[in-house]
Design an enzyme around this catalytic site. Sequence first.
Site, mmCIF file in Angstrom:
data_model
loop_
_atom_site.group_PDB
_atom_site.id
_atom_site.type_symbol
_atom_site.label_atom_id
_atom_site.label_comp_id
_atom_site.label_asym_id
_atom_site.label_seq_id
_atom_site.Cartn_x
_atom_site.Cartn_y
_atom_site.Cartn_z
ATOM 1 N N TRP A 130 0.712 -0.982 0.038
ATOM 2 C CA TRP A 130 0.056 0.033 -0.002
ATOM 3 C C TRP A 130 0.920 1.154 -0.191
ATOM 4 O O TRP A 130 0.243 2.249 -0.160
ATOM 5 C CB TRP A 130 -0.987 0.115 1.228
ATOM 6 C CG TRP A 130 -2.201 -0.875 1.143
ATOM 7 C CD1 TRP A 130 -2.557 -1.623 -0.103
ATOM 8 C CD2 TRP A 130 -3.195 -0.896 2.020
ATOM 9 N NE1 TRP A 130 -3.651 -2.365 -0.012
ATOM 10 C CE2 TRP A 130 -4.121 -1.823 1.228
ATOM 11 C CE3 TRP A 130 -3.560 -0.461 3.229
ATOM 12 C CZ2 TRP A 130 -5.473 -2.121 1.785
ATOM 13 C CZ3 TRP A 130 -4.761 -0.799 3.894
ATOM 14 C CH2 TRP A 130 -5.824 -1.769 3.264
ATOM 15 N N LYS A 131 2.310 1.116 0.143
ATOM 16 C CA LYS A 131 2.841 2.323 0.239
ATOM 17 C C LYS A 131 2.461 3.397 1.086
ATOM 18 O O LYS A 131 1.876 3.009 2.327
ATOM 19 C CB LYS A 131 3.168 2.875 -1.191
ATOM 20 C CG LYS A 131 3.744 1.815 -2.309
ATOM 21 C CD LYS A 131 4.148 2.181 -3.510
ATOM 22 C CE LYS A 131 4.643 1.142 -4.311
ATOM 23 N NZ LYS A 131 5.236 1.427 -5.690
ATOM 24 N N GLU A 159 12.021 1.934 -3.534
ATOM 25 C CA GLU A 159 11.913 3.353 -3.025
ATOM 26 C C GLU A 159 12.573 3.756 -1.751
ATOM 27 O O GLU A 159 12.893 4.783 -1.308
ATOM 28 C CB GLU A 159 10.366 3.611 -2.695
ATOM 29 C CG GLU A 159 9.535 3.837 -4.188
ATOM 30 C CD GLU A 159 8.081 3.364 -4.087
ATOM 31 O OE1 GLU A 159 7.633 3.251 -2.919
ATOM 32 O OE2 GLU A 159 7.501 2.894 -5.315
ATOM 33 N N SER A 178 3.845 -2.271 -12.088
ATOM 34 C CA SER A 178 2.573 -2.137 -12.650
ATOM 35 C C SER A 178 1.721 -3.406 -13.077
ATOM 36 O O SER A 178 1.247 -3.654 -14.214
ATOM 37 C CB SER A 178 3.028 -1.529 -14.166
ATOM 38 O OG SER A 178 3.421 -0.114 -13.783
ATOM 39 N N GLY A 234 1.461 -2.587 -6.369
ATOM 40 C CA GLY A 234 1.404 -1.226 -5.676
ATOM 41 C C GLY A 234 -0.129 -0.713 -6.032
ATOM 42 O O GLY A 234 -1.062 -1.186 -5.203
ATOM 43 N N GLY A 235 -0.159 0.063 -6.720
ATOM 44 C CA GLY A 235 -1.573 0.889 -6.958
ATOM 45 C C GLY A 235 -2.712 -0.086 -6.965
ATOM 46 O O GLY A 235 -3.675 0.202 -6.571
HETATM 47 P P1 13P Z 1 2.852 -0.555 -8.568
HETATM 48 O O1 13P Z 1 2.346 -1.830 -8.928
HETATM 49 O O2 13P Z 1 2.081 0.821 -8.427
HETATM 50 O O3 13P Z 1 3.640 -0.250 -9.932
HETATM 51 O O4 13P Z 1 4.148 -0.268 -7.635
HETATM 52 C C1 13P Z 1 5.036 -1.709 -7.517
HETATM 53 C C2 13P Z 1 5.663 -1.767 -6.073
HETATM 54 O O5 13P Z 1 6.636 -1.067 -5.858
HETATM 55 C C3 13P Z 1 5.139 -2.790 -5.336
HETATM 56 O O6 13P Z 1 6.050 -2.901 -4.401
#
Ligand code: 13P
Length: 249
Positions: A10-11, A97, A213, A234-235
Amino acid sequence: MKKPIIAGNWKMYKTPAETAAFFEAFRPMVAEVTHCEIVICTPFTNLDAAVRAADGSNVAIGAQNLYWGREGARTGEVSGYMLQAVGCRYVVVGHSERRQFFGETDATVLKRTLAALEYGLTPIVCLGEHLDERESGRTEAVLSDQFEGGLAALTPEQFAEVVIAYEPVWAIGTGRSATPDMANETHRFIRGKIAAKFGAAQAAATRILYGGSVNPANASTLMAEAEIDGGLVGGASLEPESFTRLVNY
Ligand code: 13P
């Protein structure tokens, strides 16, 4: 048998109230799922809400980072001991990140991985190359350095507990996923590194997730590849419907 893992990262998104609302919708939608492990890695501030909301379900909760050491004067840090105490079972380690914005190195990734293992958490250790590294043909050298500088220092017993996530940095949050072929080939390279260090049986047993992605439209082709054992998302993990479609790739 090696079970795939579909993990959401979920960041820096969602409040505790939004977390509770997510689980209220998500839990019943995945209640019958047994073909994969489902993990959601939330911000620290949502872990307690997430653990309670997922209690008794087939969804495990993870964090996104941890400090090595149990307690101490480390303002702003959270330890594996604390994550274990709140009911976490997984933790993301060495996300790009963190490497990019917070000075994470292979050496600190190793310390955090060891700390996760010490407290019974499954580390999801991230590896991945930047775009210029991919374009200049250095992907394998970069992944090799990340592996040798971190995971290779584990004992075989420790390594057996680790999950790896291959996340090409240029694919994260860009909508530009690696092609299934490209991801599969890179996973095969990583598995070769594992085989050389920890043996063929361990290499076959290690789960290597793909991240970058991943979405409901491309998940099934990515997950169909022999070397891909799940996804780190992620998203597309932020909405219950979209993450359910991913779980049901
Ligand atoms: P996204 O799926 O938003 O590209 O992010 C990938 C990610 O960094 C999962 O840790």
